[in-house]
Enzyme design. Structure first.
Site, PDB file in Angstrom:
ATOM      1  N   ASP A 291      -1.930  -5.186  -2.612  1.00 42.68           N
ATOM      2  CA  ASP A 291      -1.241  -3.897  -2.694  1.00 42.68           C
ATOM      3  C   ASP A 291      -0.352  -3.954  -3.929  1.00 42.68           C
ATOM      4  O   ASP A 291      -0.720  -4.590  -4.900  1.00 42.68           O
ATOM      5  CB  ASP A 291      -0.459  -3.625  -1.395  1.00 42.68           C
ATOM      6  CG  ASP A 291      -0.299  -2.137  -1.087  1.00 42.68           C
ATOM      7  OD1 ASP A 291       0.183  -1.415  -1.974  1.00 42.68           O
ATOM      8  OD2 ASP A 291      -0.654  -1.706   0.010  1.00 42.68           O
ATOM      9  N   HIS A 325      -2.268  -2.762  -6.480  1.00 48.04           N
ATOM     10  CA  HIS A 325      -2.305  -1.298  -6.569  1.00 48.04           C
ATOM     11  C   HIS A 325      -1.453  -0.804  -7.725  1.00 48.04           C
ATOM     12  O   HIS A 325      -1.732   0.257  -8.287  1.00 48.04           O
ATOM     13  CB  HIS A 325      -1.836  -0.673  -5.255  1.00 48.04           C
ATOM     14  CG  HIS A 325      -2.874  -0.722  -4.179  1.00 48.04           C
ATOM     15  ND1 HIS A 325      -2.675  -0.199  -2.935  1.00 48.04           N
ATOM     16  CD2 HIS A 325      -4.120  -1.242  -4.170  1.00 48.04           C
ATOM     17  CE1 HIS A 325      -3.761  -0.383  -2.197  1.00 48.04           C
ATOM     18  NE2 HIS A 325      -4.649  -1.021  -2.935  1.00 48.04           N
TER      19      HIS A 325
END
Length: 549
Positions: A291, A325
């Site tokens: 992430d 991300h």
């Protein structure tokens, strides 16, 4: 011991001096740790590094003894040290030798539900493998590995695995979602996915109410709550059940030369989430996670605004982020605000987004005084630079076959729940490969404002998209884009200044200007001789909206 002392004491504090990257600005000062020379070897407390013996009590006994006797070093030598949750104590440096692996057990019964926070809200979570609260002068150092055994906890989407990997998961047991597209490790984990606000402490809930889906409440690997003078140095932190490193309400945090790893498919597998903390230095570290990589947070919605504790006075430098991300991220939980953040000399290689600044209605909070310079990027999956006030809690890169609708645009009243982005300074950016070079999307009732961009070279499929922004200043931007119709899109934005913009020769359309609110777009030192069409006006914009000198 001399090696350990060097790690603990040979540290230069960051003084109030201005660097060439930020002339005239004094950088924050981050206080450093210091420890006694006494060493407490966990072997002396009957720990065994055989990968089988559960060493929870032995390791915690060593830490307690060290702290009780005035502090020092708790030494983890070579071996595989299986353990349950570890509680840090003040004045303790937990030191891992190079060939030491601190491995956390897959036995969920070792992790009781405790009160804490998660994603900016008060929450019940399974106890973190490593935690500390209300401590001073603590460290985790060395060159060993801390492994959270996160695969035992994580749900996984089928789209993120190869066919063989997916079959391995299914064959291992667990539970599939109704659509057969998500695997959960246990029935309790699946139960949590069906619950409303699982784990959130509200409406009279207590942690006992969460036992029916306990396994869903994955812990963060390292949680430090209200700690002062913290050092994490040299160690590899990997395979976290949820977030990897989570300093919350901390002061004087140093993260130096660490490696933070998670599988790319690790849902919520952030690298570091620095939340509501003051005075921090993150340097010379490497992130490769599932992430966001390096993330700044400060609480979520009303709870975050009530706490009212911004993350401020932060330096991030000389770091590399591989898969994530976002390389460097602020938000979306930023309801307490973020300010005085300095990021420089970093590389983002293969992240979904490079610089990612995200929020949404309901958050509130002000993000301001953000300074970023000397950033190198390559193979960015979505936007090289993103400012977005419509965060939708989805992966930045759209998966194959996935359809997403653009948010409905309507002006709402400005309240304490309206977020604000202002005063960002971004310079000296090189990006070789991205889907979009620059994306700015504010709210009709609260435009993103005060964005200063200078000296950017970006190769991307698409150029610049600017919507609902006021006061954007872009100087010395070189765009190499595949799509040239248009190169730059400006919608319902005011006071947009573009100076010395270069782009592909023979582009189809340089500017698409739209929206009746668009005005005072000024373009200077930018040739329009080679473009097929200079400007296209749509949705109420007129020739008065833009001036090209």
């Amino acid at each position: 011991m001399n090696k350990i002392l060097k790690l603990s004491f040979g540290l230069l504090a960051i003084g109030n001096c201005a660097l060439a990257q930020f002339p005239g600005i004094n950088l924050p000062k981050v206080k450093q740790v210091g420890f006694k020379t006494d060493t407490f070897n966990i072997k002396q407390y009957n720990a065994k590094g055989d990968g089988i013996t559960l060493n929870t009590k032995s390791i915690n006994d060593a830490i307690t003894a060290c702290s009780t006797k005035g502090g020092g070093v708790v030494l983890v030598q070579g071996g595989v040290w299986l353990t349950g949750p570890i509680d840090l104590k003040s004045n303790v440096n937990l030191h891992l030798d190079r060939d030491a692996v601190l491995l956390f057990t897959k036995d969920f019964d070792q992790y009781p539900i405790v009160e804490g926070t998660y994603e900016g809200l008060p929450a019940g979570r399974c106890k973190s493998p490593i935690s500390g609260k209300d401590l001073q002068n603590i460290a985790i150092t060395g060159s060993g590995i801390i492994d959270g055994n996160g695969d035992a906890w994580r749900m996984v989407k089928k789209d993120k695995l190869s066919e063989n990997q997916w079959q391995d998961k299914v064959n291992s047991g667990g539970v599939l979602s109704a659509d057969k597209k998500t695997w959960y490790p246990t029935q309790k984990s699946f139960n949590g996915s069906q619950a409303t606000d699982p784990g959130v402490l509200k409406d009279g809930r207590t942690i006992k109410d969460f036992e029916v889906y306990k396994d869903f409440l994955r812990p963060n690997l390292v949680v430090l709550n209200n700690c002062k003078k913290v050092l994490l140095e040299g160690v590899t932190f990997q395979n976290s059940p949820a977030w990897n490193l989570h300093p919350f309400l901390c002061a004087d945090v140093t993260l130096r030369a660490v490696t933070v790893k998670n599988p790319w498919y690790a849902q919520n597998g952030d690298g570091i989430d620095l939340e509501s903390s003051t005075n921090a230095l993150i340097e010379n570290s490497t992130f490769d996670v599932g992430d966001d990589g390096i993330c700044i947070k400060s609480g979520r919605d009303e709870a975050g605004r009530k706490l009212g504790k911004p993350t401020e006075n932060v330096i991030v430098r000389n770091c590399v982020v591989y898969h994530a991300h976002g390389g460097f991220v602020i938000g979306s939980e930023m309801s307490g605000g973020a300010k005085n953040i300095f990021v420089y000399n970093c590389s983002f290689l293969g992240t979904d987004v490079g610089l990612r600044f995200k929020t949404a209605r309901g958050r509130g909070g002000v993000v301001e005084n953000i300074y970023v310079t000397n950033i190198n990027m390559k193979d960015i999956g979505a936007e090289a630079i993103l400012f977005d006030m419509y965060y939708m809690a989805k992966d930045p890169v759209v998966l194959a076959g996935e359809k997403r609708e653009a948010p409905k645009v309507e002006a709402l009243p400005v309240t304490e729940a309206t977020p604000k982005f202002t005063d960002f300074h971004v310079s000296n950016i090189v990006c070789n490969g991205a889907a979009t070079a620059l994306f700015i999307r504010g709210l009709p009732e609260m435009n993103i404002s005060g964005i200063y961009l200078n000296n950017l070279v970006i190769k991307a499929k698409k150029g610049v998209v600017c919507t609902e922004a006021t006061g954007v200043y872009i100087k010395n931007l070189q765009l190499i884009t595949e799509e040239t119709n248009p190169v730059i899109s400006i919608d319902n934005s005011q006071s947009i200044n573009l100076d010395n913009i270069t782009y592909n020769a023979n582009s189809n359309l340089l500017f698409r200007v739209s929206g009746s609110k668009t005005e005072n777009v000024a373009v200077s030192n930018t040739s329009t001789a080679a473009v097929k069409n200079k400007v296209e006006f749509k949705d109420g914009a007129t020739a008065k909206s833009i001036t090209i000198k």
